[in-house]
Design a protein around this motif. Structure first.
Motif, mmCIF file in Angstrom:
data_model
loop_
_atom_site.group_PDB
_atom_site.id
_atom_site.type_symbol
_atom_site.label_atom_id
_atom_site.label_comp_id
_atom_site.label_asym_id
_atom_site.label_seq_id
_atom_site.Cartn_x
_atom_site.Cartn_y
_atom_site.Cartn_z
ATOM 1 N N LEU A 187 19.608 -24.454 -25.867
ATOM 2 C CA LEU A 187 18.703 -24.509 -24.724
ATOM 3 C C LEU A 187 19.408 -24.898 -23.439
ATOM 4 C CD1 LEU A 187 15.717 -26.331 -26.470
ATOM 5 C CD2 LEU A 187 15.999 -23.875 -26.098
ATOM 6 N N THR A 188 20.564 -25.552 -23.552
ATOM 7 C CA THR A 188 21.340 -25.937 -22.374
ATOM 8 C C THR A 188 22.781 -25.476 -22.552
ATOM 9 O OG1 THR A 188 21.879 -28.122 -23.296
ATOM 10 C CG2 THR A 188 19.903 -27.970 -21.913
ATOM 11 N N ASP A 189 23.457 -25.286 -21.440
ATOM 12 C CA ASP A 189 24.872 -24.913 -21.445
ATOM 13 C C ASP A 189 25.465 -25.373 -20.120
ATOM 14 O OD1 ASP A 189 27.358 -23.874 -21.878
ATOM 15 O OD2 ASP A 189 26.787 -21.787 -21.497
ATOM 16 N N GLU A 190 25.810 -26.644 -20.055
ATOM 17 C CA GLU A 190 26.329 -27.222 -18.822
ATOM 18 C C GLU A 190 27.182 -28.437 -19.175
ATOM 19 O OE1 GLU A 190 22.955 -28.413 -16.530
ATOM 20 O OE2 GLU A 190 22.123 -29.645 -18.128
ATOM 21 N N PRO A 191 27.984 -28.936 -18.233
ATOM 22 C CA PRO A 191 28.841 -30.083 -18.525
ATOM 23 C C PRO A 191 28.041 -31.309 -18.947
ATOM 24 C CG PRO A 191 29.517 -29.024 -16.480
ATOM 25 C CD PRO A 191 28.212 -28.403 -16.867
ATOM 26 N N GLY A 192 28.677 -32.162 -19.745
ATOM 27 C CA GLY A 192 28.061 -33.410 -20.154
ATOM 28 C C GLY A 192 27.312 -33.304 -21.462
ATOM 29 N N CYS A 193 26.887 -34.455 -21.989
ATOM 30 C CA CYS A 193 26.156 -34.526 -23.246
ATOM 31 C C CYS A 193 24.655 -34.609 -22.983
ATOM 32 C CB CYS A 193 26.605 -35.741 -24.061
ATOM 33 S SG CYS A 193 28.204 -35.495 -24.877
ATOM 34 N N HIS A 194 23.897 -33.970 -23.826
ATOM 35 C CA HIS A 194 22.435 -33.925 -23.752
ATOM 36 C C HIS A 194 21.898 -34.566 -25.022
ATOM 37 C CE1 HIS A 194 24.083 -30.836 -21.174
ATOM 38 N NE2 HIS A 194 22.935 -30.736 -20.536
ATOM 39 N N LEU A 195 21.154 -35.649 -24.875
ATOM 40 C CA LEU A 195 20.803 -36.487 -26.013
ATOM 41 C C LEU A 195 19.337 -36.913 -25.960
ATOM 42 C CD1 LEU A 195 23.894 -38.796 -25.496
ATOM 43 C CD2 LEU A 195 23.736 -37.052 -27.264
ATOM 44 N N ARG A 196 18.853 -37.454 -27.076
ATOM 45 C CA ARG A 196 17.549 -38.123 -27.175
ATOM 46 C C ARG A 196 16.384 -37.303 -26.629
ATOM 47 N NH1 ARG A 196 17.122 -43.095 -30.088
ATOM 48 N NH2 ARG A 196 19.149 -44.102 -30.004
ATOM 49 N N PRO A 197 16.196 -36.057 -27.043
ATOM 50 C CA PRO A 197 15.013 -35.324 -26.582
ATOM 51 C C PRO A 197 13.742 -35.989 -27.098
ATOM 52 C CG PRO A 197 16.080 -34.172 -28.401
ATOM 53 C CD PRO A 197 17.004 -35.285 -28.008
ATOM 54 N N ALA A 198 12.675 -35.936 -26.295
ATOM 55 C CA ALA A 198 11.378 -36.504 -26.677
ATOM 56 C C ALA A 198 10.280 -35.679 -26.027
ATOM 57 C CB ALA A 198 11.275 -37.967 -26.249
ATOM 58 N N PHE A 199 9.185 -35.459 -26.745
ATOM 59 C CA PHE A 199 8.131 -34.572 -26.284
ATOM 60 C C PHE A 199 6.965 -35.304 -25.644
ATOM 61 C CE2 PHE A 199 10.006 -31.327 -29.030
ATOM 62 C CZ PHE A 199 9.852 -30.208 -28.232
ATOM 63 N N ARG A 200 6.370 -34.641 -24.673
ATOM 64 C CA ARG A 200 5.048 -34.983 -24.192
ATOM 65 C C ARG A 200 4.062 -34.116 -24.980
ATOM 66 N NH1 ARG A 200 4.277 -35.174 -17.781
ATOM 67 N NH2 ARG A 200 4.271 -32.899 -17.963
ATOM 68 N N THR A 201 2.807 -34.528 -25.062
ATOM 69 C CA THR A 201 1.844 -33.800 -25.893
ATOM 70 C C THR A 201 1.617 -32.369 -25.420
ATOM 71 O OG1 THR A 201 0.064 -34.818 -24.603
ATOM 72 C CG2 THR A 201 0.642 -35.862 -26.685
ATOM 73 N N ASP A 202 1.875 -32.083 -24.132
ATOM 74 C CA ASP A 202 1.706 -30.723 -23.633
ATOM 75 C C ASP A 202 2.917 -29.839 -23.897
ATOM 76 O OD1 ASP A 202 3.585 -31.666 -21.857
ATOM 77 O OD2 ASP A 202 2.398 -31.335 -20.049
ATOM 78 N N GLY A 203 3.930 -30.385 -24.598
ATOM 79 C CA GLY A 203 5.109 -29.606 -24.947
ATOM 80 C C GLY A 203 6.269 -29.767 -23.995
ATOM 81 N N GLU A 204 6.077 -30.472 -22.892
ATOM 82 C CA GLU A 204 7.188 -30.724 -21.974
ATOM 83 C C GLU A 204 8.163 -31.704 -22.613
ATOM 84 O OE1 GLU A 204 6.967 -32.465 -17.659
ATOM 85 O OE2 GLU A 204 6.571 -30.314 -17.619
ATOM 86 N N LEU A 205 9.443 -31.523 -22.330
ATOM 87 C CA LEU A 205 10.491 -32.278 -22.995
ATOM 88 C C LEU A 205 11.247 -33.132 -21.989
ATOM 89 C CD1 LEU A 205 11.846 -32.180 -25.979
ATOM 90 C CD2 LEU A 205 13.608 -30.825 -24.857
ATOM 91 N N VAL A 206 11.580 -34.358 -22.374
ATOM 92 C CA VAL A 206 12.475 -35.198 -21.584
ATOM 93 C C VAL A 206 13.722 -35.446 -22.416
ATOM 94 C CG1 VAL A 206 11.508 -37.409 -22.398
ATOM 95 C CG2 VAL A 206 12.635 -37.292 -20.169
ATOM 96 N N TYR A 207 14.869 -35.579 -21.754
ATOM 97 C CA TYR A 207 16.107 -35.835 -22.481
ATOM 98 C C TYR A 207 17.063 -36.645 -21.612
ATOM 99 C CZ TYR A 207 17.903 -31.870 -19.744
ATOM 100 O OH TYR A 207 18.267 -31.026 -18.724
ATOM 101 N N VAL A 208 18.057 -37.223 -22.267
ATOM 102 C CA VAL A 208 19.090 -38.006 -21.598
ATOM 103 C C VAL A 208 20.301 -37.111 -21.351
ATOM 104 C CG1 VAL A 208 20.661 -39.977 -21.806
ATOM 105 C CG2 VAL A 208 18.309 -40.155 -22.665
ATOM 106 N N HIS A 209 20.848 -37.191 -20.133
ATOM 107 C CA HIS A 209 22.054 -36.434 -19.791
ATOM 108 C C HIS A 209 23.119 -37.401 -19.287
ATOM 109 C CE1 HIS A 209 24.497 -33.752 -16.991
ATOM 110 N NE2 HIS A 209 24.710 -33.263 -18.197
ATOM 111 N N THR A 210 24.338 -37.219 -19.740
ATOM 112 C CA THR A 210 25.438 -38.052 -19.271
ATOM 113 C C THR A 210 26.705 -37.221 -19.184
ATOM 114 O OG1 THR A 210 26.871 -39.945 -19.805
ATOM 115 C CG2 THR A 210 25.830 -38.824 -21.654
ATOM 116 N N LEU A 211 27.482 -37.466 -18.140
ATOM 117 C CA LEU A 211 28.784 -36.808 -17.996
ATOM 118 C C LEU A 211 29.820 -37.625 -18.749
ATOM 119 C CD1 LEU A 211 28.575 -35.701 -14.268
ATOM 120 C CD2 LEU A 211 28.373 -34.263 -16.306
ATOM 121 N N CYS A 212 29.536 -37.850 -20.020
ATOM 122 C CA CYS A 212 30.425 -38.560 -20.945
ATOM 123 C C CYS A 212 30.704 -39.991 -20.504
ATOM 124 C CB CYS A 212 31.728 -37.796 -21.142
ATOM 125 S SG CYS A 212 31.463 -36.169 -21.886
ATOM 126 N N SER A 213 29.719 -40.627 -19.914
ATOM 127 C CA SER A 213 29.825 -42.040 -19.558
ATOM 128 C C SER A 213 28.904 -42.826 -20.472
ATOM 129 C CB SER A 213 29.420 -42.261 -18.099
ATOM 130 O OG SER A 213 29.245 -43.643 -17.829
#
Length: 251
Positions: free
Chosen positions: A116-142
């Motif tokens: 679903l993503t293809d960009e620099p850094g790590c994408h972690l800890r996805p979590a859903f809202r009841t309407d299907g929207e997603l939140v996630y953590v992004h870090t440039l390896c820090s």
């Protein structure tokens, strides 16, 4: 462990030997456990689906190699979203060069694996809202600077919601608020985000070792929070914190 928020009763999840979990999620209907586990043959963490109540053998889903972590099941129970690198692996700040974890998804039956993503850094800890929207953590390896981002209709939204040494985002049942954990050494603060127009509100501060997780989540009404403090599970309602039970006490 699973906690019934209606009765406040905990239940220990006993994976069948030789399986064990590094990260874990339960499906919305409570029937499936999705977990990751280190595999010697793959030299990495692979991902499995297990029918918890029927006690059948776990089934591997996702990729047969590479790093898997932080699974979460979509509100409709059809998809598993997770952090993944198809070849290399390791946690933020400890992986091989360029082994950045991206967000992937796969159907519960193991088909339809896609990034679903293809960009620099790590994408972690996805979590859903009841309407299907997603939140996630992004870090440039820090390990100390991270940002929270939304994903709408499969596309990352531009701009960060909030930044800091943060992790473990979780939406309230009404979808209007978001709780997360911010760290400073052994101090952890539960913070609530409601809008980019106002700063997050600090709800509770406590001591938590740097290698531990608070696993913070809302209750059914959104007016209460549950979180882990080392060896115990606690309940926060307003300014009142109640220790519900210790991990070791659950049979």
């Amino acid at each position: 462990m699973a906690l019934d928020v209606a009765t406040k009763k905990p239940e220990r999840i006993r994976l069948p030997p030789p399986y064990w979990a590094t990260t874990l999620a339960i499906s919305p209907d409570g029937q499936h456990v999705v977990f990751t586990m280190y595999e010697e043959g793959a030299l990495n963490d692979l991902m499995y689906r297990w029918e918890w109540r029927t006690k059948s053998a776990p089934v591997r889903i996702g990729n047969n190699r590479g790093f898997h972590a932080d699974p979460v099941v979509s509100p409709d129970g059809q998809w598993v979203y997770f952090a993944h690198h198809p070849r290399k692996g390791g946690p933020p700040g400890q992986h091989d060069e360029s082994a950045n974890a991206q967000l992937y998804r796969v159907r519960m039956d193991g088909t339809g694996l896609a990034a679903l993503t293809d960009e620099p850094g790590c994408h972690l800890r996805p979590a859903f809202r009841t309407d299907g929207e997603l939140v996630y953590v992004h870090t440039l390896c820090s390990v100390t600077t991270k940002t929270l981002h939304l994903m709408r209709e499969g596309q990352p939204a531009s701009g960060a919601l909030v930044s800091g040494n943060l992790n473990e985002p979780s939406f309230a049942p009404d979808g209007r608020r978001l709780v997360y954990v911010e760290r400073e050494a052994s101090d952890a603060t539960l913070k609530e985000w409601t809008s980019a127009k106002r700063p997050p509100m600090a709800l509770h501060k406590f001591r938590l070792s740097e290698d531990a997780n608070a696993r913070v989540q809302y209750g059914t009404t959104g007016r209460e929070l549950y979180f882990q403090d080392e060896d115990s599970v606690l309940h926060l309602a307003g300014l009142k914190v109640t220790r519900l039970f210790s991990i070791a006490s659950v049979p």
